[in-house]
Design a protein around this motif. Structure first.
Motif, PDB file in Angstrom:
ATOM      1  N   GLY A  17       1.166  -1.569  -0.152  1.00  0.00           N
ATOM      2  CA  GLY A  17      -0.032   0.137  -0.012  1.00  0.00           C
ATOM      3  C   GLY A  17       0.750   1.660  -0.555  1.00  0.00           C
ATOM      4  O   GLY A  17       1.971   1.322   0.612  1.00  0.00           O
ATOM      5  N   GLN A  18       0.465   2.241  -0.974  1.00  0.00           N
ATOM      6  CA  GLN A  18       1.399   3.615  -1.153  1.00  0.00           C
ATOM      7  C   GLN A  18       0.724   4.854  -0.492  1.00  0.00           C
ATOM      8  O   GLN A  18       1.738   5.744  -0.219  1.00  0.00           O
ATOM      9  N   GLY A  19      -0.410   5.096  -0.471  1.00  0.00           N
ATOM     10  CA  GLY A  19      -1.611   5.921  -0.092  1.00  0.00           C
ATOM     11  C   GLY A  19      -0.921   6.486   2.113  1.00  0.00           C
ATOM     12  O   GLY A  19      -0.590   5.420   2.589  1.00  0.00           O
ATOM     13  N   GLN A  66      -4.840  -0.116   3.421  1.00  0.00           N
ATOM     14  CA  GLN A  66      -4.371   0.208   2.529  1.00  0.00           C
ATOM     15  C   GLN A  66      -4.405   0.520   0.860  1.00  0.00           C
ATOM     16  O   GLN A  66      -4.896   1.248  -0.359  1.00  0.00           O
ATOM     17  N   SER A  67      -4.603  -1.280   0.014  1.00  0.00           N
ATOM     18  CA  SER A  67      -4.580  -1.055  -1.400  1.00  0.00           C
ATOM     19  C   SER A  67      -5.914  -1.010  -1.567  1.00  0.00           C
ATOM     20  O   SER A  67      -5.464  -0.911  -1.986  1.00  0.00           O
ATOM     21  N   ASP A 112      -6.099   2.741  -1.999  1.00  0.00           N
ATOM     22  CA  ASP A 112      -5.683   3.164  -3.371  1.00  0.00           C
ATOM     23  C   ASP A 112      -6.169   2.821  -4.148  1.00  0.00           C
ATOM     24  O   ASP A 112      -6.429   3.392  -5.563  1.00  0.00           O
ATOM     25  N   ARG A 161      -5.546   0.949  -6.852  1.00  0.00           N
ATOM     26  CA  ARG A 161      -4.690   0.716  -8.204  1.00  0.00           C
ATOM     27  C   ARG A 161      -4.376  -1.118  -8.484  1.00  0.00           C
ATOM     28  O   ARG A 161      -3.354  -1.745  -7.836  1.00  0.00           O
TER      29      ARG A 161
END
Length: 467
Positions: free
Chosen positions: A165-167, A198-199, A202, A204
């Motif tokens: 996850g990046q957000g 988190q993914s 996100d 995406r």
């Protein structure tokens, strides 16, 4: 004709499967044509979808879903485990079955409105055990399954699972968990569960959002799941983030508006002691509700009418539950921390309470509602169980023990069994329970027959204890 309608609906309506499965729909149907339990589950899933998107016929289609899933489970449970060793294709059938059974159970869990968190927690844990239990039939055979016709589907899932996850939505809970002093294995499990959430935020690619959301119960590490089952507060905060993510996907029919409802229930349960941990998710929920409110106002405003960019008084975290008293933060003593129970022989007056717990424990099982589909039939079953339990208490070869809360003296659980010397080797379901008002005998008879087959496979003609 109904089954033909349901199969056609599953084949043509893209909403009956989530993105990522849609392209493999033909493969799924081909596999289901070879395995009756899988086909019954697909038809049940199609009926469950129709029960939600066609509310005027909800009762009919929901009953169809219950009956079809009950039959699917009966067929699956009657299969000897050695059957799956004969070919990898049979494990593929079980893998697909676990997926649809799991999200069907999740859908039922989310659309049920429990009055308190503990009732929801019991229902959600039952879902987790069902989904993970069937899914883990693939243990030890994963590489073989990856080489079958469903390889593209599996590779998509693995790619989403491995994408971090990046957000920023989960930054706060991630930092708090890292500082909470967990051992490395537990910490890794908690952080992986957070990354999967988190993914979803996100999104995406967009298809991964739905896949991760609905598969989270099997994808989340066991260390985290065990903490959820034990109601550890840190795990419940992470669970609140999960239902916040579900709220972000509320346009998906499987989850609907359940995210906000259950999120609020969790926050209520945890109370002010965990308000610092919950501040961020409450803020995110508040912002989401504000955005929804503004969208509705803008869509209905008159030409030339000006509206503020945000409400003049932002709602607080206590205002995230519609039409109810919001997040009172009232904790019951001992609700979070486990307590010791007193194990004892019950009194005759406890029979009604034992029957009540018996039905409550089975409530998430679709088989119960297939056997007793109406409220009147469930009441009749409860009354019968109370009388049956009272008789057991006076029978020397029947065992009954209860667990009492030492503070309230209330019965919170029980165990029953009959010894091998029981003079009447008759299953409860095949006795006078048939005569209960509204009982659907065909489902009881099928269950009794399958249970007897399982007993003979396990014990043959040897005497054994029975529950």
């Amino acid at each position: 004709m109904v089954h033909a309608e349901l199969l056609h609906h599953f084949m043509v309506d893209p909403e009956t499967v989530y993105p990522g499965i849609f392209t493999a729909r033909d493969i799924v149907i081909q596999q289901a044509l070879r395995e009756p339990y899988l086909m019954h589950q697909l038809l049940a899933w199609s009926a469950r979808h129709l029960s939600i998107v066609h509310p005027q016929n909800a009762h009919f289609y929901h009953n169809q879903a219950i009956q079809l899933q009950t039959h699917a489970l009966s067929l699956f449970n009657s299969i000897d485990v050695n059957y799956f060793d004969a070919s990898i294709e049979r494990r593929v059938h079980a893998f697909i079955f676990s997926g649809f059974l799991g999200i069907h159970s999740l859908c039922d869990t989310l659309h049920h409105r429990d009055e308190d968190f503990l009732a929801f927690h019991a229902r959600y844990v039952a879902y987790l055990r069902l989904h993970r239990g069937v899914f883990h039939m693939t243990d030890g055979h994963w590489e073989e399954i990856r080489q079958t016709a469903i390889k593209p589907l599996i590779e998509n899932g693995e790619r989403w699972y491995l994408t971090p996850g990046q957000g920023p939505e989960c930054d706060d809970i991630r930092a708090r968990i890292k500082l909470a002093g967990f051992d490395p294995e537990t910490l890794d499990g908690l952080l992986k569960a957070i990354d999967l959430i988190q993914s979803v935020f996100d999104g995406r690619p967009p298809s991964s959002r739905v896949h991760t959301l609905l598969s989270w119960g099997t994808m989340a590490p066991l260390a985290f799941i065990e903490m959820v089952i034990a109601r550890r507060p840190e795990a419940l905060v992470i669970l609140a983030y999960y239902f916040l993510a579900i709220h972000a996907c509320r346009n998906i029919w499987v989850v609907g508006d359940s995210g906000q409802y259950i999120f609020t229930s969790i926050v209520n349960h945890l109370g002010p002691e965990w308000s610092a941990w919950l501040e961020k998710p409450c803020q995110l929920m508040r912002e989401s509700l504000e955005k929804d409110a503004l969208s509705k106002v803008r869509s209905h405003r008159k030409p030339g009418h000006m509206i503020p960019s945000r409400p003049s008084r932002p709602p607080t975290c206590k205002e995230t539950r519609p039409d109810r008293s919001y997040l009172t933060y009232q904790l019951s003593p001992g609700m979070i921390m486990p307590r010791d129970f007193t194990i004892a022989r019950p009194e005759a007056s406890d029979a009604a309470r034992i029957a009540e717990i018996h039905l409550a424990a089975m409530d998430s099982n679709p088989l119960l509602h297939a056997q007793f589909p109406s409220l009147a039939s469930l009441v009749a079953a409860r009354d019968f169980l109370a009388k049956y339990t009272a008789a057991q208490l006076s029978n020397s070869v029947s065992g009954v023990l209860v667990a009492r809360d030492p503070e309230t003296n209330k019965i919170v659980g029980f165990a029953k069994w009959d010894s091998p010397s029981h003079p009447e080797d008759i299953k409860l379901e095949s006795g006078d329970l048939h005569s209960c008002e509204g009982c659907q005998r065909e489902f009881l008879d099928e269950y009794v027959a399958l249970a007897e087959e399982a007993k003979k496979r396990s014990f043959g003609d040897k005497p054994c204890y029975s529950e």
